[in-house]
Design an enzyme around this catalytic site. Structure first.
Site, PDB file in Angstrom:
ATOM      1  N   SER A  20      41.717 -22.182 -85.159  1.00 32.01           N
ATOM      2  CA  SER A  20      42.960 -22.950 -85.314  1.00 32.01           C
ATOM      3  C   SER A  20      42.842 -23.988 -86.413  1.00 32.01           C
ATOM      4  O   SER A  20      43.847 -24.440 -86.954  1.00 32.01           O
ATOM      5  CB  SER A  20      43.265 -23.703 -84.011  1.00 32.01           C
ATOM      6  OG  SER A  20      43.421 -22.814 -82.946  1.00 32.01           O
ATOM      7  N   HIS A  70      44.634 -15.679 -88.110  1.00 31.35           N
ATOM      8  CA  HIS A  70      45.054 -16.670 -87.113  1.00 31.35           C
ATOM      9  C   HIS A  70      46.271 -16.167 -86.338  1.00 31.35           C
ATOM     10  O   HIS A  70      47.392 -16.177 -86.859  1.00 31.35           O
ATOM     11  CB  HIS A  70      45.359 -18.013 -87.793  1.00 31.35           C
ATOM     12  CG  HIS A  70      45.715 -19.098 -86.848  1.00 31.35           C
ATOM     13  ND1 HIS A  70      46.744 -19.992 -87.080  1.00 31.35           N
ATOM     14  CD2 HIS A  70      45.208 -19.419 -85.637  1.00 31.35           C
ATOM     15  CE1 HIS A  70      46.836 -20.837 -86.059  1.00 31.35           C
ATOM     16  NE2 HIS A  70      45.910 -20.505 -85.168  1.00 31.35           N
ATOM     17  N   GLU A 117      48.762 -15.462 -89.436  1.00 31.09           N
ATOM     18  CA  GLU A 117      48.404 -16.134 -90.696  1.00 31.09           C
ATOM     19  C   GLU A 117      47.148 -15.472 -91.228  1.00 31.09           C
ATOM     20  O   GLU A 117      46.129 -15.407 -90.523  1.00 31.09           O
ATOM     21  CB  GLU A 117      48.160 -17.636 -90.461  1.00 31.09           C
ATOM     22  CG  GLU A 117      49.445 -18.404 -90.165  1.00 31.09           C
ATOM     23  CD  GLU A 117      49.193 -19.894 -89.917  1.00 31.09           C
ATOM     24  OE1 GLU A 117      48.177 -20.235 -89.298  1.00 31.09           O
ATOM     25  OE2 GLU A 117      50.030 -20.716 -90.351  1.00 31.09           O
ATOM     26  N   ASN A 162      49.625 -25.018 -87.836  1.00 30.87           N
ATOM     27  CA  ASN A 162      48.914 -26.108 -87.153  1.00 30.87           C
ATOM     28  C   ASN A 162      48.897 -27.404 -87.946  1.00 30.87           C
ATOM     29  O   ASN A 162      48.811 -28.487 -87.369  1.00 30.87           O
ATOM     30  CB  ASN A 162      47.496 -25.681 -86.805  1.00 30.87           C
ATOM     31  CG  ASN A 162      47.483 -24.697 -85.665  1.00 30.87           C
ATOM     32  OD1 ASN A 162      48.518 -24.474 -85.016  1.00 30.87           O
ATOM     33  ND2 ASN A 162      46.354 -24.081 -85.412  1.00 30.87           N
TER      34      ASN A 162
END
Ligand SMILES: CCCCCCCCCCCCC[C@H](O)CC(=O)SCCNC(=O)CCNC(=O)[C@H](O)C(C)(C)COP(=O)(O)OP(=O)(O)OC[C@H]1O[C@@H](n2cnc3c(N)ncnc32)[C@H](O)[C@@H]1OP(=O)(O)O
Ligand SMILES: NC(=O)c1ccc[n+]([C@@H]2O[C@H](COP(=O)([O-])OP(=O)(O)OC[C@H]3O[C@@H](n4cnc5c(N)ncnc54)[C@H](O)[C@@H]3O)[C@@H](O)[C@H]2O)c1
Length: 308
Positions: free
Chosen positions: A144, A165, A177, A215
């Site tokens: 993350s 991700h 991602e 994030n």
């Protein structure tokens, strides 16, 4: 002499594999994310080996995958139960499990790491796998918050290393991602993008920067929501209701923190505080530290900000 043929054979098979699509995936870590990644890889036709640290964790992962697949079947095959049963059986049959990561990667095309958000532990894993995985095997982390370049630094396959991700819950969230570092080869990047699409995901790409896209924006938001609760500005329920009805989110920030896992959120925030010590948005949150120290990790432990 057998050796030259063997070398020729292995290099041939390795270059053939390099040219081919990703067919076998090894997922390391069968927790919230790894079980979802293994499930989606299996249900989209890939052979999967799922690796965990003990039988109890494997059993937990298997039952979570089975339960989630049954939700997918209920949704996709409600009028064709026989087809649904076939889909369920075939998907589960594509998943083998292992407690030995080094064995599991010996014939794999892609390793997706989804273990604890800790750079030292990820380093220990990848440096051991790098020694035994085939030359063509791509390594990827589902991290993350850690820079992919930092994770890849302990391997001799920086050109075959990237970030993949996924988002929680993996069977539902459409986004993936795909992250390349300056060392990631074009071939590796293209194979990761192709695999992401074969997994049924919509891919986006960004530089190997902290938090990638989602994030980098989500961490400040969730952190500020928890600080709001800590200050007593509003109740948890009202903060979540406000963001669902006022901003259109499917989940409020605090229920999302419980859903992601407060241990993981703490690892992320602590990591960014260490990297950016003067950034107010990443300062430690005593309330979060207290919850995690008491084992209140959110939905995964039965209690976090809310009780489950
Ligand atoms: C607060 C702490 C602060 C700490 C400091 C800050 C640190 C910040 C840390 C950042 C964390 C980053 C983590 C990670 O790197 C990035 C992420 O993953 S962020 C999380 C992204 N995900 C979300 O935002 C989820 C939002 N929620 C939803 O989309 C929905 O609520 C839901 C989860 C899909 C559930 O939907 P509901 O409608 O509520 O409930 P249902 O049960 O009806 O489900 C709807 C629909 O989906 C199917 N489904 C749900 N779950 C699963 C599953 N696990 N497997 C398969 N299918 C599932 C279900 O069958 C339903 O299908 P339908 O019948 O409706 O078609
Ligand atoms: N939770 C989320 O919403 C989310 C979303 C996207 C990415 N991520 C990232 O994915 C990774 C995993 O997060 P999670 O929420 O699934 O964590 P989790 O705690 O649910 O699962 C981690 C699993 O890894 C296993 N594990 C730890 N070390 C291992 C090893 N050496 N070999 C094999 N298995 C090992 C643990 O037993 C555990 O089951 C983290 O890097 C996290 O940042 C999490």
């Amino acid at each position: 002499m057998a050796l030259p043929v063997l070398i020729l054979k292995s290099s041939f098979s390795s270059s053939a594999a390099m040219a081919g699509a990703i067919k076998h995936v090894t997922v390391i870590g069968g927790g919230l994310m790894g079980s979802g990644i293994a499930q989606v890889a299996a249900q989209t036709g890939h052979q999967v080996t799922l690796v965990e640290v003990n039988d109890a964790a494997l059993q937990k992962a298997h039952s979570s995958i089975q339960g989630s697949l049954q939700r997918v079947v209920k949704k996709l095959y409600k009028d064709k139960p026989a087809d649904g049963e076939k889909f369920l059986k075939e998907s589960l049959a594509r998943i083998t499990t292992s407690l030995n990561a080094e064995d599991a990667v010996k014939n794999t095309d892609l390793v997706v790491e989804a273990i604890v958000e800790n750079l030292r532990i990820k380093h220990k894993l990848f440096s051991s796998l790098d020694k035994v995985a085939p030359k063509h095997t791509i390594f990827a982390s589902n991290t993350s918050s850690l820079p992919i370049q930092d994770i890849a630094s302990v391997t001799n396959r920086k050109d075959r290393f990237g970030g993949l991700h996924f988002f929680n819950p993996v069977p539902v969230m459409k986004l993936l991602e795909v992250i390349r570092t300056p060392d990631t080869s074009d071939e590796t990047y293209e194979k990761m993008m192709e695999w992401g699409k074969n997994m049924g995901k919509t891919t986006v790409t960004c530089k190997d920067t902290p938090g990638f896209v989602v994030n980098r924006l989500l961490v400040p938001y969730l952190a500020e929501a928890l600080r709001m609760l800590e200050r007593g500005d509003a109740s948890a329920r009202d903060i979540d209701t406000a963001m669902k009805l006022g901003a259109g989110y499917p989940m409020g920030p605090l229920e999302l923190g419980d859903y992601v896992g407060l241990d993981t959120t703490k690892f992320i925030l602590d990591g960014w505080h260490k990297k950016f010590p003067n950034e107010q948005l990443f300062q430690p949150i005593p309330f979060l530290d207290k919850l995690v120290s008491e084992g209140k990790l959110g939905k995964k432990s039965g209690e976090g900000i809310y009780k489950y």
